[in-house]
Scaffold this motif. Structure first.
Motif, short mmCIF file in Angstrom:
data_model
loop_
_atom_site.label_atom_id
_atom_site.label_comp_id
_atom_site.label_asym_id
_atom_site.label_seq_id
_atom_site.Cartn_x
_atom_site.Cartn_y
_atom_site.Cartn_z
N UNK A 49 37.07 73.36 83.82
CA UNK A 49 37.58 73.81 85.12
C UNK A 49 37.64 72.58 86.02
N UNK A 50 38.82 72.08 86.24
CA UNK A 50 39.04 70.91 87.08
C UNK A 50 38.28 69.66 86.63
N UNK A 51 38.05 69.54 85.34
CA UNK A 51 37.27 68.38 84.89
C UNK A 51 38.08 67.41 84.05
N UNK A 52 39.39 67.38 84.26
CA UNK A 52 40.24 66.52 83.41
C UNK A 52 40.45 65.12 83.96
N UNK A 53 40.13 64.93 85.24
CA UNK A 53 40.34 63.60 85.83
C UNK A 53 39.08 63.17 86.58
N UNK A 54 38.97 61.84 86.76
CA UNK A 54 37.83 61.33 87.51
C UNK A 54 37.85 61.89 88.93
N UNK A 55 39.05 62.02 89.52
CA UNK A 55 39.06 62.45 90.92
C UNK A 55 38.58 63.89 91.07
N UNK A 56 38.91 64.77 90.12
CA UNK A 56 38.41 66.14 90.27
C UNK A 56 36.91 66.22 89.95
N UNK A 57 36.43 65.39 89.04
CA UNK A 57 34.99 65.37 88.75
C UNK A 57 34.23 64.80 89.95
N UNK A 58 34.76 63.75 90.57
CA UNK A 58 34.12 63.18 91.76
C UNK A 58 34.13 64.18 92.92
N UNK A 59 35.20 64.97 92.99
CA UNK A 59 35.31 66.00 94.04
C UNK A 59 34.19 67.04 93.88
N UNK A 60 33.94 67.47 92.63
CA UNK A 60 32.86 68.44 92.38
C UNK A 60 31.52 67.83 92.79
N UNK A 61 31.34 66.55 92.46
CA UNK A 61 30.08 65.87 92.82
C UNK A 61 29.91 65.83 94.34
N UNK A 62 31.00 65.47 95.03
CA UNK A 62 30.95 65.39 96.51
C UNK A 62 30.71 66.76 97.13
N UNK A 63 31.15 67.81 96.44
CA UNK A 63 30.99 69.17 96.96
C UNK A 63 29.61 69.74 96.72
N UNK A 64 28.74 68.98 96.03
CA UNK A 64 27.35 69.42 95.91
C UNK A 64 26.89 69.72 94.50
N UNK A 65 27.77 69.61 93.47
CA UNK A 65 27.31 69.85 92.11
C UNK A 65 26.23 68.83 91.74
N UNK A 66 25.20 69.28 91.04
CA UNK A 66 24.12 68.38 90.64
C UNK A 66 24.49 67.52 89.45
#
Ligand SMILES: Cc1cc2nc3c(=O)[nH]c(=O)nc-3n(C[C@H](O)[C@H](O)[C@H](O)COP(=O)(O)O)c2cc1C
Length: 300
Positions: free
Chosen positions: A20-37
Motif C-alpha cells: 500500500x503506497x510502498x513502491x517508491x521512496x517518496x511514498x515510504x518517506x511520506x508514511x514515515x513522516x506521517x508517524x509510522x514507526x
C-alpha cells in the motif's frame, strides 16, 4: 511507545503494510513522516513484473479485493528507491520469488539497504508459483526461510497466509527454519465480485485477496493461535482502523502492527492518530510500556 522487534528499534508499534503506497521512496518517506514507526515496501521480485491488467482492485462491503499480481520493477530498480529512503524509521523490504534461490539472490542484493527483510510467501494472487502456493506448504516455506537465513545478516520476517487449514503448522516451520519474526496475515480468500450489469467478474484476474476491516477477526485469531505456539515475535496485520483495533492485536500477542487498506479511507494521518490515541489509552490505564499489554488475552 517504543518497541524493539528482533533487534530493530521502533519509535512506535505501527508499520506501513506491504503493497500500500510502498513502491517508491517518496511514498515510504511520506508514511514515515506521517508517524509510522517503520515502513515495509511493496513486494518486489528478481525481475520486473507487469502484474495483471486493470481492474486490479475493487471495493466490497468491509474492505477491498485486490489482484495486482505483484507488479514491480524488479530488484535492480527497486534498490534505487531503497537508496533514496530518508532513514528516519527502519525500512523493511518485502520480497517474493518462486524458489529458495530466487529469494536468496534478492535478499543478498538488498540487505545492506534495509533494516530487515519480509518474505512474502503468502500472496493469494501471485503468478508462477510465487506467493500462497509456497506459504500453504510448511516444507516449501521452511526451505525458503532457511536459504535466506543462510544468505543474509539482517532479521527475517515471514509473512503468512490465513488461507490454510492450520496456520500454526506453517508458523512453527518458519520459526524452526530461522525466521526472526512472523507477520500475520496476508489478504484473505481469494474472493470475487461480479458486475451485476454485465454478469462479468470485476477483477481482470476474476479472484483477489480480501483486505480491510472485514478480515480483522480472522487476523486477530491467527495472531492469537500463533502466539501460543512460537517463541519469536508476531506482527499483526489485517483491517486495523484505529487504536482499539491495535489493542486487540496486541492483546492477542502481536508485538507491533501493520496498517494497509485503512490508509485508503483515513489517509496517511492514520499513523499519527492511532499512536496518539494509544498513548492516551495507556496513560489512562496506567501502562508504562507496550510489552505489558502483549498477549494479555491469553491470561484471561
Ligand atoms: C492493494 C494491495 C496490495 C497489496 N500488496 C501486497 C504486497 O505486495 N505484498 C504483501 O506481502 N502484501 C500485500 N498486500 C497485503 C497487505 O500488506 C496486508 O497484509 C493485507 O491487506 C491486510 O491488511 P489491511 O487490511 O490493513 O490492508 C496488499 C494489499 C492490498 C490491499
Amino acid at each position: 511507545m517504543e518497541i524493539e522487534l528482533c533487534g530493530i528499534k521502533m519509535k512506535n508499534p505501527t508499520m506501513l503494510a506491504a503493497g500500500i503506497l510502498g513502491s517508491t521512496a517518496s511514498s515510504l518517506n511520506w508514511a514515515a513522516k506521517s508517524g509510522a514507526g517503520a515502513v515495509v515496501t511493496k513486494s518486489f521480485g528478481l525481475n520486473s513484473n507487469k502484474g495483471y491488467s486493470n481492474p486490479t482492485t475493487v471495493e466490497v462491503t468491509g474492505g477491498v479485493i485486490n489482484a495486482i499480481g505483484l507488479s514491480n520493477p524488479g530488484v535492480e530498480n527497486f534498490q534505487m528507491e531503497l537508496k533514496k529512503l530518508d532513514g528516519s524509521v527502519p525500512a523493511i523490504a518485502s520480497i517474493y520469488g518462486a524458489n529458495p534461490d530466487e529469494f536468496s539472490k534478492i535478499a543478498t542484493h538488498i540487505q545492506e539497504d534495509v533494516d530487515a527483510i519480509e518474505l512474502n510467501v503468502s500472496c493469494p494472487h501471485a503468478m508462477g508459483g510465487c506467493g500462497a502456493a509456497i506459504g500453504q506448504d510448511p516444507l516449501l516455506t521452511s526451505s525458503i526461510v532457511s536459504a535466506v537465513k543462510e544468505s543474509v545478516n539482517v532479521p527475517i520476517l515471514v509473512k503468512l497466509t490465513p488461507n490454510v487449514t492450520d496456520i500454526v503448522e506453517v508458523a512453527v516451520s518458519a520459526q524452526d527454519a530461522g525466521a526472526d519474526a512472523l507477520t500475520l496475515i496476508n489478504s484473505l480468500g481469494p474472493g470475487m465480485k461480479i458486475d451485476i450489469t454485465t454478469g462479468k467478474p470485476i477483477l481482470s484476474n476474476r479472484f483477489g485477496g480480501m483486505s480491510g476491516p472485514a478480515i480483522k477477526p480472522v487476523a486477530v485469531r491467527c495472531v492469537y493461535d500463533v502466539f501460543d505456539a512460537v517463541e519469536i515475535p508476531v506482527v499483526g496485520v489485517g483491517g486495523i482502523r484505529n487504536y482499539e483495533d491495535v489493542l486487540e492485536f496486541i492483546y492477542a500477542g502481536a508485538t507491533c502492527v501493520q496498517i494497509g487498506t485503512s490508509i485508503m479511507y483515513e489517509g496517511m494521518e492514520i499513523f499519527g492518530k492511532v499512536v496518539n490515541d494509544l498513548e492516551v489509552f495507556m496513560e489512562k490505564m496506567g501502562y508504562t510500556k507496550l510489552e505489558e499489554m502483549v498477549g494479555i488475552s491469553h491470561k484471561q
